[in-house]
Design an enzyme around this catalytic site. Structure first.
Site, PDB file in Angstrom:
ATOM      1  N   GLU A  97       0.820  -1.214   0.000  1.00  0.00           N
ATOM      2  CA  GLU A  97       0.000   0.000   0.000  1.00  0.00           C
ATOM      3  C   GLU A  97       0.855   1.266   0.000  1.00  0.00           C
ATOM      4  O   GLU A  97       1.954   1.276   0.557  1.00  0.00           O
ATOM      5  CB  GLU A  97      -0.882   0.034   1.256  1.00  0.00           C
ATOM      6  CG  GLU A  97      -1.996  -0.972   1.235  1.00  0.00           C
ATOM      7  CD  GLU A  97      -2.709  -1.077   2.580  1.00  0.00           C
ATOM      8  OE1 GLU A  97      -3.926  -0.863   2.600  1.00  0.00           O
ATOM      9  OE2 GLU A  97      -2.051  -1.368   3.584  1.00  0.00           O
ATOM     10  N   CYS A 118       3.244   8.461   1.065  1.00  0.00           N
ATOM     11  CA  CYS A 118       3.801   7.582   2.081  1.00  0.00           C
ATOM     12  C   CYS A 118       4.065   6.237   1.409  1.00  0.00           C
ATOM     13  O   CYS A 118       3.152   5.598   0.898  1.00  0.00           O
ATOM     14  CB  CYS A 118       2.772   7.475   3.204  1.00  0.00           C
ATOM     15  SG  CYS A 118       3.273   6.358   4.488  1.00  0.00           S
ATOM     16  N   CYS A 125       6.556  -6.477   8.326  1.00  0.00           N
ATOM     17  CA  CYS A 125       7.735  -5.955   9.017  1.00  0.00           C
ATOM     18  C   CYS A 125       8.154  -6.949  10.089  1.00  0.00           C
ATOM     19  O   CYS A 125       7.315  -7.516  10.772  1.00  0.00           O
ATOM     20  CB  CYS A 125       7.427  -4.599   9.647  1.00  0.00           C
ATOM     21  SG  CYS A 125       8.878  -3.869  10.445  1.00  0.00           S
ATOM     22  N   CYS A 129       6.969  -4.016  16.496  1.00  0.00           N
ATOM     23  CA  CYS A 129       6.585  -3.030  17.507  1.00  0.00           C
ATOM     24  C   CYS A 129       5.154  -3.363  17.946  1.00  0.00           C
ATOM     25  O   CYS A 129       4.307  -3.679  17.117  1.00  0.00           O
ATOM     26  CB  CYS A 129       6.665  -1.619  16.944  1.00  0.00           C
ATOM     27  SG  CYS A 129       8.326  -1.244  16.355  1.00  0.00           S
ATOM     28  N   CYS A 132       1.928  -1.571  16.320  1.00  0.00           N
ATOM     29  CA  CYS A 132       1.920  -1.270  14.878  1.00  0.00           C
ATOM     30  C   CYS A 132       1.215  -2.347  14.058  1.00  0.00           C
ATOM     31  O   CYS A 132       1.469  -3.540  14.232  1.00  0.00           O
ATOM     32  CB  CYS A 132       3.351  -1.107  14.396  1.00  0.00           C
ATOM     33  SG  CYS A 132       3.475  -0.911  12.609  1.00  0.00           S
ATOM     34  N   CYS A 346      -0.829   6.748   7.603  1.00  0.00           N
ATOM     35  CA  CYS A 346       0.441   6.160   7.245  1.00  0.00           C
ATOM     36  C   CYS A 346       1.030   5.533   8.500  1.00  0.00           C
ATOM     37  O   CYS A 346       0.691   5.902   9.600  1.00  0.00           O
ATOM     38  CB  CYS A 346       1.292   7.323   6.772  1.00  0.00           C
ATOM     39  SG  CYS A 346       2.812   6.919   6.057  1.00  0.00           S
TER      40      CYS A 346
END
Ligand code: SAH
Ligand code: SF4
Length: 365
Positions: A97, A118, A125, A129, A132, A346
């Protein structure tokens, strides 16, 4: 080796040197490389067939061996003057995205009539975190230069508008994909490419120390934003596993190194999460770090992520946190309104599409 058509290398991933070498290999004059780049990045054609100043035989050969784009547009959310989110399908069925934000929220020192994109650097990932969305489903793979630079080209083609600023704050940790990111940045900033000034590019990192130093040594004036989210190891470690590897002491040393080598001021990003990192004592310690580093602080009240229980602090608490920074002489921004800004759109992208198609497992929470 022959590739199936959908995995042919994309022209959007080639540098001028790559194309010049290819033309030489094919016995073509060197100027053909420039012509092809012009069609791809300046005229932004939709197919190799439209590159009408190339001989038909060359166009045919290009089309047999290359794709024009690496991204297939799958969906757009939002329209007109609002924040638009583009979903792209990759050749292996994964999705990525990008978010186009009409007015830059002036957080990165730019004019408010500019458009910011963005950009994602990875599918998922690995840094996990705790707050997130991108980290929720884990890491799938790195994006290649065509898939990174291609997001900008596609956003311009789909919106019919020029993109002025880029923030690498979409999915993924850009510094964990350093070489491909830098290859994409070469294409994005090159005169023969998108020709965006390096000062209009901001890389956001969760704090990968060796790569911070590498970017500090890089000749281009690319901006750097650090996802800090905790002023002490104790608080940061609770929400960012990366802090175990690169604690705040090592991180701040790398940021001192940055300051010694770069004129651009750093941005420290700090998501405010209720009862996790919003103690006013954190604001005082943060103010000390920011002053010493001459960094701006960007406070982001936590945006709710489906499947996570974190809560944003009250408006009063957010303002009190900001005021401590301001009173200490730190330049700090706090954006309380939702939507229409970078932080609401974002940095919290999540590939629902893949989950729906069963390509990745739905995150367990
Ligand atoms: N991996 C990089 C870049 C992508 S995240 C990094 O961590 O910096 C971009 C920004 O969005 C980071 O500052 C990240 O911490 C923030 N972000 C992630 N989830 C968020 C949420 N739910 N609300 C607000 N900001 C969030
Ligand atoms: Fe990865 Fe950045 Fe999300 Fe952390 S905040 S999980 S580093 S994308």
């Amino acid at each position: 080796m022959l590739h199936p058509p959908h995995v042919l290398p994309a022209l959007t991933g080639l540098s001028k040197d790559d194309l010049t070498a290819l033309m030489a290999e094919w016995g073509q004059p060197a100027f053909r490389a420039g012509q092809i780049l012009d069609w791809v990045w300046k005229k932004q054609v939709g197919s190799i067939d439209e590159m009408t100043n190339l001989p038909t035989s060359l166009r045919e050969k290009l089309a047999e061996t290359h794709r024009l784009h690496a991204l297939e547009h799958s969906q757009t959310q939002g329209s007109g003057d609002t924040t638009r989110k583009f979903l792209f399908k990759l050749h292996d069925g994964r999705y990525v995205e990008s978010v186009l934000i009409p007015a830059n929220p002036a957080l990165y020192g730019e004019r408010s009539d500019r458009r910011t994109l963005c950009v994602s650097s990875q599918v998922g990932c690995a840094y996990g975190c705790k707050f997130c969305a991108s980290g929720l489903a884990g890491f799938s793979r790195n994006l290649d230069p065509a898939e990174i630079a291609g997001q900008v080209l596609a956003a311009e083609q789909l919106s019919g508008e020029r993109v002025d600023n880029l923030v690498f704050m979409g999915m993924g940790e850009p510094f964990a994909n350093f070489d491909k990111l830098m290859a994409a940045i070469e294409i994005i900033t090159a005169e023969w490419g998108l020709h965006l000034g390096a000062r209009h590019l901001t890389i956001s990192t969760s704090g990968l120390v060796p790569q911070i130093r590498k970017l500090a040594d890089h000749p281009q004036q690319i901006r750097l934003a650090i996802s800090l989210h905790g002023a002490t190891d104790e608080v940061r470690e609770r929400i960012m596993p990366v802090n175990k590897k690169w604690n705040t002491e090592k991180l701040f040393e790398a940021l001192d190194y940055w300051n010694a080598h770069k004129k651009q001021h750093l941005t420290l990003e700090y998501i405010l999460i209720k009862d996790v990192n919003d103690e006013l004592e954190q604001a005082r310690i943060l103010a000390g770090h920011a002053r010493r580093l001459r960094a701006k602080v960007n406070l982001i009240p936590y945006n709710t992520v489906e499947g996570l229980d974190w809560v944003r602090p009250s408006e009063t608490r957010c303002k009190a946190f900001r005021d401590i920074l301001k009173n200490a002489g730190v330049s700090a921004t706090l954006r309380l309104e939702k939507g229409h800004d970078i932080d609401a759109a974002c940095g919290q992208l999540r590939l629902k599409q893949e989950t729906e198609e069963g390509i990745i497992e739905a995150p367990v929470k």
